[in-house]
Design a protein around this motif. Sequence first.
Motif, PDB file in Angstrom:
ATOM      1  N   VAL B  48      99.799  58.352 121.915  1.00 13.92           N
ATOM      2  CA  VAL B  48      99.895  57.094 122.664  1.00 13.92           C
ATOM      3  C   VAL B  48      98.506  56.482 122.819  1.00 13.92           C
ATOM      4  N   LEU B  49      97.529  57.327 123.087  1.00 15.35           N
ATOM      5  CA  LEU B  49      96.154  56.825 123.203  1.00 15.35           C
ATOM      6  C   LEU B  49      95.695  56.186 121.888  1.00 15.35           C
ATOM      7  N   ALA B  50      96.133  56.786 120.770  1.00 10.56           N
ATOM      8  CA  ALA B  50      95.753  56.237 119.467  1.00 10.56           C
ATOM      9  C   ALA B  50      96.674  55.085 119.059  1.00 10.56           C
ATOM     10  N   ARG B  51      97.582  54.715 119.905  1.00 12.25           N
ATOM     11  CA  ARG B  51      98.452  53.549 119.754  1.00 12.25           C
ATOM     12  C   ARG B  51      99.536  53.705 118.703  1.00 12.25           C
ATOM     13  N   ARG B  52     100.077  54.912 118.565  1.00 12.37           N
ATOM     14  CA  ARG B  52     101.212  55.069 117.670  1.00 12.37           C
ATOM     15  C   ARG B  52     102.415  54.369 118.267  1.00 12.37           C
ATOM     16  N   GLU B  53     103.123  53.609 117.407  1.00 11.42           N
ATOM     17  CA  GLU B  53     104.134  52.704 117.952  1.00 11.42           C
ATOM     18  C   GLU B  53     105.480  53.338 118.253  1.00 11.42           C
ATOM     19  N   GLY B  66      87.129  49.497 129.748  1.00 11.18           N
ATOM     20  CA  GLY B  66      87.466  48.323 130.539  1.00 11.18           C
ATOM     21  C   GLY B  66      88.500  47.410 129.900  1.00 11.18           C
ATOM     22  N   LYS B  67      88.904  47.714 128.655  1.00 10.79           N
ATOM     23  CA  LYS B  67      89.889  46.858 127.972  1.00 10.79           C
ATOM     24  C   LYS B  67      91.270  47.492 128.011  1.00 10.79           C
ATOM     25  N   ASP B  68      92.291  46.649 127.933  1.00  7.54           N
ATOM     26  CA  ASP B  68      93.677  47.091 127.981  1.00  7.54           C
ATOM     27  C   ASP B  68      94.057  47.784 126.669  1.00  7.54           C
ATOM     28  N   LEU B  69      94.054  49.093 126.672  1.00 11.28           N
ATOM     29  CA  LEU B  69      94.304  49.845 125.430  1.00 11.28           C
ATOM     30  C   LEU B  69      95.725  49.626 124.923  1.00 11.28           C
ATOM     31  N   LEU B  70      96.665  49.490 125.852  1.00 11.24           N
ATOM     32  CA  LEU B  70      98.063  49.370 125.437  1.00 11.24           C
ATOM     33  C   LEU B  70      98.337  48.055 124.701  1.00 11.24           C
ATOM     34  N   ALA B  71      97.401  47.110 124.787  1.00 11.50           N
ATOM     35  CA  ALA B  71      97.585  45.843 124.055  1.00 11.50           C
ATOM     36  C   ALA B  71      96.996  45.926 122.648  1.00 11.50           C
ATOM     37  N   MET B  72      96.376  47.055 122.335  1.00  9.86           N
ATOM     38  CA  MET B  72      95.696  47.149 121.028  1.00  9.86           C
ATOM     39  C   MET B  72      96.595  47.768 119.967  1.00  9.86           C
ATOM     40  N   LYS B  73      96.359  47.314 118.716  1.00  5.56           N
ATOM     41  CA  LYS B  73      96.971  47.982 117.564  1.00  5.56           C
ATOM     42  C   LYS B  73      96.152  49.234 117.266  1.00  5.56           C
ATOM     43  N   PRO B  74      96.707  50.134 116.488  1.00  9.56           N
ATOM     44  CA  PRO B  74      95.959  51.363 116.178  1.00  9.56           C
ATOM     45  C   PRO B  74      94.569  51.068 115.609  1.00  9.56           C
ATOM     46  N   GLU B  75      94.482  50.090 114.679  1.00  7.29           N
ATOM     47  CA  GLU B  75      93.187  49.811 114.043  1.00  7.29           C
ATOM     48  C   GLU B  75      92.206  49.180 115.023  1.00  7.29           C
ATOM     49  N   GLU B  76      92.741  48.450 116.004  1.00  4.88           N
ATOM     50  CA  GLU B  76      91.845  47.871 117.011  1.00  4.88           C
ATOM     51  C   GLU B  76      91.274  48.956 117.914  1.00  4.88           C
ATOM     52  N   ALA B  77      92.144  49.866 118.311  1.00  2.53           N
ATOM     53  CA  ALA B  77      91.667  50.979 119.138  1.00  2.53           C
ATOM     54  C   ALA B  77      90.596  51.760 118.385  1.00  2.53           C
ATOM     55  N   ALA B  78      90.853  51.986 117.088  1.00  3.50           N
ATOM     56  CA  ALA B  78      89.883  52.721 116.266  1.00  3.50           C
ATOM     57  C   ALA B  78      88.555  51.969 116.214  1.00  3.50           C
ATOM     58  N   CYS B  79      88.644  50.659 115.996  1.00  2.00           N
ATOM     59  CA  CYS B  79      87.418  49.865 115.877  1.00  2.00           C
ATOM     60  C   CYS B  79      86.693  49.753 117.221  1.00  2.00           C
ATOM     61  N   GLY B  81      86.375  52.225 119.045  1.00  2.59           N
ATOM     62  CA  GLY B  81      85.665  53.482 119.210  1.00  2.59           C
ATOM     63  C   GLY B  81      86.528  54.667 119.616  1.00  2.59           C
ATOM     64  N   LEU B  82      87.824  54.583 119.368  1.00  2.00           N
ATOM     65  CA  LEU B  82      88.694  55.710 119.691  1.00  2.00           C
ATOM     66  C   LEU B  82      89.058  56.447 118.412  1.00  2.00           C
ATOM     67  N   PHE B  83      88.896  57.753 118.436  1.00  3.26           N
ATOM     68  CA  PHE B  83      89.168  58.559 117.250  1.00  3.26           C
ATOM     69  C   PHE B  83      90.103  59.694 117.606  1.00  3.26           C
ATOM     70  N   LEU B  84      91.103  59.899 116.745  1.00  2.00           N
ATOM     71  CA  LEU B  84      92.013  61.023 116.935  1.00  2.00           C
ATOM     72  C   LEU B  84      91.893  61.983 115.758  1.00  2.00           C
ATOM     73  N   ALA B  85      91.518  63.221 116.040  1.00  2.00           N
ATOM     74  CA  ALA B  85      91.587  64.269 115.014  1.00  2.00           C
ATOM     75  C   ALA B  85      93.013  64.807 115.080  1.00  2.00           C
ATOM     76  N   PHE B  86      93.763  64.602 113.983  1.00  2.00           N
ATOM     77  CA  PHE B  86      95.199  64.871 113.992  1.00  2.00           C
ATOM     78  C   PHE B  86      95.515  66.355 114.013  1.00  2.00           C
ATOM     79  N   GLN B  87      96.611  66.676 114.693  1.00  2.00           N
ATOM     80  CA  GLN B  87      97.111  68.049 114.638  1.00  2.00           C
ATOM     81  C   GLN B  87      97.596  68.353 113.218  1.00  2.00           C
ATOM     82  N   TYR B  88      98.248  67.359 112.585  1.00  2.00           N
ATOM     83  CA  TYR B  88      98.705  67.514 111.208  1.00  2.00           C
ATOM     84  C   TYR B  88      98.133  66.385 110.351  1.00  2.00           C
ATOM     85  N   PRO B  89      96.927  66.586 109.800  1.00  2.00           N
ATOM     86  CA  PRO B  89      96.311  65.525 108.987  1.00  2.00           C
ATOM     87  C   PRO B  89      97.196  65.166 107.791  1.00  2.00           C
TER      88      PRO B  89
END
Lengths: 485, 254
Positions: B48-53, B66-79, B81-89
């Motif tokens: 959810v933090l990484a914005r999976r839909e 300070g920004k509304d994360l839930l309004a972001m697309k996955p690529e926006e969250a990434a840009c 500065g949010l990074f998810l190291a996947f459990q299953y890459p």
Amino acid sequence: MSSNTDTIRELAQQEYKWGFVTDIGEDRIPKGLNEDIIRLISTKKNEPEFMLEWRLKAFRHWLTLEQKQAEPKWANIKYGPIDYQSIAYYSAPKQKPNITSLDQIDPEILRTYEKLGIPLLEQKMLAGVAVDAVFDSVSVATTFKGKLAEVGVIFCSFSEAVQKHPDLVKKYLGSVVPYTDNFFATLNAAVFTDGSFVYVPKGVRCPMELSTYFRINAAETGQFERTLIVADEGASVSYLEGCTAPIRDENQLHAAVVELIALDDAQIKYSTVQNWYPGDKNGKGGIYNFVTKRGACRGKNSKISWTQVETGSAITWKYPSCILQGDNSVGEFYSVALTNNYQQADTGTKMIHIGKNTRSTIVAKGISAGHGQNTYRGQVKIMKDATGARNYTQCDSLLIGDQCGAHTFPYIEVKNSTAHMEHEASTSKIGEDQLFYLRQRGLKAEDAVSMIVNGFCKRVFRELPMEFAVEAQKLLSVSLEGSVG
Amino acid sequence: MSLLEITNLHVRVEDREILKGVNLKVDAGQVHSIMGPNGSGKSTLAQVLARREAYNVTAGEILFNGKDLLAMKPEEAACEGLFLAFQYPVEIPGISNAYFLRSALNAIRKYRGQDEMDAMDFLPKLREKLKLLQMDEKLLNRSVNEAFSGGEKKRNEILQMAVLEPKLAILDETDSGLDIDALRIVAEGVNAMRSPERAMLVVTHYQRLLNYIVPDYVHVLVDGRIVRTGDKKLAFELEEKGYDWIIKEEAVTA
Ligand SMILES: Nc1ncnc2c1ncn2[C@@H]1O[C@H](COP(=O)(O)OP(=O)(O)O)[C@@H](O)[C@H]1O
Ligand SMILES: [Mg+2]
């Protein structure tokens, strides 16, 4: 709902960027198909008697086929009846009858090719690529002729070959695809108006890429070109064709024939980037691309390699094939076929192993998006005397969205027990997990899709000449382009 | 202002409530660990933090920087500065690891109005990170995660993190599938990235990883709620007594 789904929906809304019409004077003959039309075409082209006779034989044969309703029906494609009498079979840009240099070409035509990214003026050309440009029914320009002539390579329009090299034409025309071959090839033999001709003499490696660029411009015409490439003993050549057409509401017929002949130790590499107008997003208009392509590996140790990237056309029906007659000869087929919106493709290859130790490789990648239907149809035939023959076939389908379809029909016929056959096939969907993974790393949804698709096609793109591999990659991305909601 | 601020987060998947009111604050410079039994919702929180839909947020708010994360697309969250190291890459056939990494870095740089990096500038940077994780350079030319061993995949995730230099790194079960040597290398890679500007959220089922990546805070997630928060000693306690102990205590106090 999710924007991944949106992306996929947006994919169905690609735009065709080559759809403009060029306003030029046009010399066309009346619509319709009869012996007089055939004679008129032949007269316009000032052809020797043997050509007219060949055309007439083909036409008479075609009439019997039409009577028997022998238009092929076995392919996995759907389209309404084609009215062959409502097509104009000859349309040429009006220009001075004898063009001796490129600056005598109608500037409008030059501008068209500029717009398409194919500059015809030699000083502007991509270094090392000679181009023949076919506009509607006729060839308007062939570049770098002089340089090729120095090494004895003949690269010219088919019409010119008929005039200047009638013996070569007579010897090889119809020797791989006879005029009786199939409904569309027979029609082509009767009415074909131009195309490219290549002859590479003994022992010569053609010093540059050869390329033909086909453009349908006029309305209510068909395009019926014919290409003949002969590589004499020990010769080698790499040839590329590209094509586009304006956006038009009605369907237009393109029924081409390509014949390749490789003698002892000769090699021919034939690449296609096909981008005919595919029709709009509701499936209106677009080109019917019904094409017969076949290569004969006539000599020992010869090799013919087909690479195709098929992104355009409303319907594609083509099976570039190899007849592996010479011992140790090699046939290859590398294909990417993309269908989006309501496009349909039924494409594949035939590898006929006749000689000993003949080898063939087939790598076919089908991508379906929107309501696209994509069929791979392939035949590998190992004849009785083809001892030690080998085939490797790999056939993968990628689905984007859930309205599209992928189908595979591999036929295998083995009459020699020493044959070694390998077959791999897969069907996959662009996964939500793949898209999410790439987007989590910062890529936009549409860039993520195009990265996945390009990765899927890599094995085929690797076979394209360098400059064109980049082109093909871009073309795929554009064909799948869509803004994300 | 915290770097990440989750307030009363409720999440449903296919009509089942998975997260039932999660509250969490993470400041820059901190390492937080989320622990909990299988199925408690740890990966759901990470995704959810990484914005999976596929996840349906029914209530709550998340502020990232300070920004509304839930309004972001996955690529926006990434840009952002949010990074998810996947459990299953995930595997991306036909796309080389190096090309993929450079494309990702450039997508992020472009978003931030920085110049794209060409291969000449990028490769030295990449090699340096590769060394840090003791990874074979050959992995750069192989297709992304294709035919990688489990351990190689996990290391590859950390390599990506090292190249993309996120503000918040979420590591989902990065320790699973790693032998002890690989675990140490990965942990060293992660520790090298600790900095006052960067926060990390380390999701794990076992305490083992926390011997190497020592967290400032440990949160225990049970059945979609954070039921306890402590420091690293809480992790040891869990290792010793298991999760049942906490679940039982929860039942008593509830
Ligand atoms: N995409 C999904 N579809 C259906 N159920 C899911 C999905 N993701 C998670 N769940 C369910 O949500 C619960 C929490 O899963 P998860 O977040 O993966 O837990 P953890 O990572 O703590 O093991 C589990 O019961 C799991 O089955
Ligand atoms: Mg999990």
